[in-house]
Design a protein around this motif. Structure first.
Motif, short mmCIF file in Angstrom:
data_model
loop_
_atom_site.label_atom_id
_atom_site.label_comp_id
_atom_site.label_asym_id
_atom_site.label_seq_id
_atom_site.Cartn_x
_atom_site.Cartn_y
_atom_site.Cartn_z
N ASP A 104 0.79 -1.27 0.11
CA ASP A 104 0.00 0.01 0.10
C ASP A 104 0.83 1.44 0.06
OD1 ASP A 104 -2.35 -1.51 -0.19
OD2 ASP A 104 -2.95 -1.05 1.97
N PRO A 105 1.75 1.42 0.68
CA PRO A 105 2.76 2.60 0.77
C PRO A 105 3.26 2.85 -0.52
CG PRO A 105 3.09 1.54 2.86
CD PRO A 105 2.15 0.48 1.98
N LEU A 106 3.73 1.89 -1.36
CA LEU A 106 4.33 2.19 -2.35
C LEU A 106 3.16 2.35 -3.58
CD1 LEU A 106 6.97 1.72 -4.40
CD2 LEU A 106 6.44 -0.60 -4.72
N ILE A 107 2.03 1.75 -3.62
CA ILE A 107 1.02 2.08 -4.53
C ILE A 107 0.62 3.26 -4.39
CG2 ILE A 107 -1.40 1.46 -4.80
CD1 ILE A 107 -0.67 -1.58 -4.11
N ARG A 108 0.35 3.96 -2.89
CA ARG A 108 -0.10 5.16 -2.91
C ARG A 108 1.01 6.21 -3.39
NH1 ARG A 108 -1.74 3.04 2.07
NH2 ARG A 108 0.18 3.94 3.28
N PHE A 113 3.03 5.84 -6.00
CA PHE A 113 2.65 5.86 -7.61
C PHE A 113 1.35 6.54 -7.70
CE2 PHE A 113 5.68 2.10 -7.76
CZ PHE A 113 6.73 2.72 -8.39
N GLU A 114 0.51 6.61 -7.04
CA GLU A 114 -0.58 7.00 -7.33
C GLU A 114 -0.74 8.72 -7.26
OE1 GLU A 114 -4.30 4.16 -6.13
OE2 GLU A 114 -3.43 5.19 -4.34
N LYS A 115 0.50 9.10 -6.65
CA LYS A 115 0.61 10.56 -6.65
C LYS A 115 0.85 11.22 -7.95
CE LYS A 115 2.16 10.78 -1.82
NZ LYS A 115 3.29 11.11 -0.81
N LEU A 116 1.48 10.27 -8.79
CA LEU A 116 1.76 10.62 -10.30
C LEU A 116 0.49 10.95 -11.34
CD1 LEU A 116 4.58 8.27 -10.89
CD2 LEU A 116 4.98 10.60 -10.29
N PRO A 117 0.73 11.97 -11.99
CA PRO A 117 -0.59 12.46 -12.93
C PRO A 117 -0.95 11.07 -13.66
CG PRO A 117 1.39 13.56 -13.71
CD PRO A 117 1.77 12.96 -12.19
N GLY A 118 -2.10 10.98 -13.94
CA GLY A 118 -2.61 9.90 -14.66
C GLY A 118 -2.61 8.29 -14.18
N VAL A 119 -1.88 8.31 -13.16
CA VAL A 119 -1.78 7.01 -12.29
C VAL A 119 -2.93 6.60 -11.37
CG1 VAL A 119 -0.22 5.44 -11.21
CG2 VAL A 119 0.90 6.91 -13.01
N GLY A 120 -3.56 5.62 -11.46
CA GLY A 120 -4.80 5.36 -10.81
C GLY A 120 -4.38 4.15 -9.98
N LYS A 133 -5.21 1.09 -10.27
CA LYS A 133 -4.65 -0.21 -10.99
C LYS A 133 -3.40 -0.16 -11.63
CE LYS A 133 -7.60 -2.84 -14.28
NZ LYS A 133 -8.78 -2.62 -15.15
N THR A 134 -2.99 0.83 -12.13
CA THR A 134 -1.52 1.28 -12.71
C THR A 134 -0.64 1.28 -11.63
OG1 THR A 134 -2.51 2.37 -14.77
CG2 THR A 134 -0.10 2.81 -14.30
N ALA A 135 -0.91 2.11 -10.48
CA ALA A 135 0.04 1.99 -9.39
C ALA A 135 0.36 0.69 -8.68
CB ALA A 135 -0.47 2.97 -8.33
N THR A 136 -0.66 -0.08 -8.72
CA THR A 136 -0.49 -1.50 -8.26
C THR A 136 0.41 -2.49 -9.25
OG1 THR A 136 -2.70 -1.49 -7.20
CG2 THR A 136 -1.83 -3.45 -7.67
N ARG A 137 0.02 -2.21 -10.35
CA ARG A 137 1.13 -2.84 -11.36
C ARG A 137 2.32 -2.53 -11.43
NH1 ARG A 137 -2.68 -1.91 -15.57
NH2 ARG A 137 -1.45 -0.38 -16.22
#
Length: 109
Positions: free
Chosen positions: A11-15, A17-24, A26-30
């Motif tokens: 979760d911390p890593l996913i969150r 990645f989600e800070k980047l524009p256009g990264v939701g 699903k993409t952050a998890t990938r």
């Protein structure tokens, strides 16, 4: 749902990645899985080092506001530049498109 509980430690890593524009999510998890499963520790260290160095060393030119590693960019600092003229680009995408060929361009009107 049990699958998602199994990866709470990501979760911390996913969150992040989600800070980047256009990264939701699903993409952050990938991206998180890619980092954990495919990248070597050396790759991750290099990536982290480059992220930090870039954040610390890149700034905006004090004259034209484009991204640079110096207080005044090479274009504004050039002897060839007409100091009484400035070309303003609206955003990073326009800047990237304008400077994509890595040549010095001088606009005169």
């Amino acid at each position: 749902s049990s699958k998602m509980n199994e990866i709470k430690f990501l979760d911390p890593l996913i969150r992040s990645f989600e800070k980047l524009p256009g990264v939701g999510q699903k993409t952050a998890t990938r991206y998180a899985f890619q980092v954990v499963e495919k990248l070597s520790e050396e790759d991750v260290e290099e990536f982290a080092k480059i992220l930090l160095e870039t954040k610390q060393n890149v700034k905006h030119c004090s004259i034209c506001n484009i991204l640079t590693t110096t207080d005044i960019c090479d274009i504004c600092d050039s002897e060839l530049r007409e100091k009484d003229k400035i070309l303003q680009l609206k955003d990073e995408n326009e800047q990237n498109n304008f400077f994509s060929n890595n040549t010095m361009v001088y606009i005169t009107s």
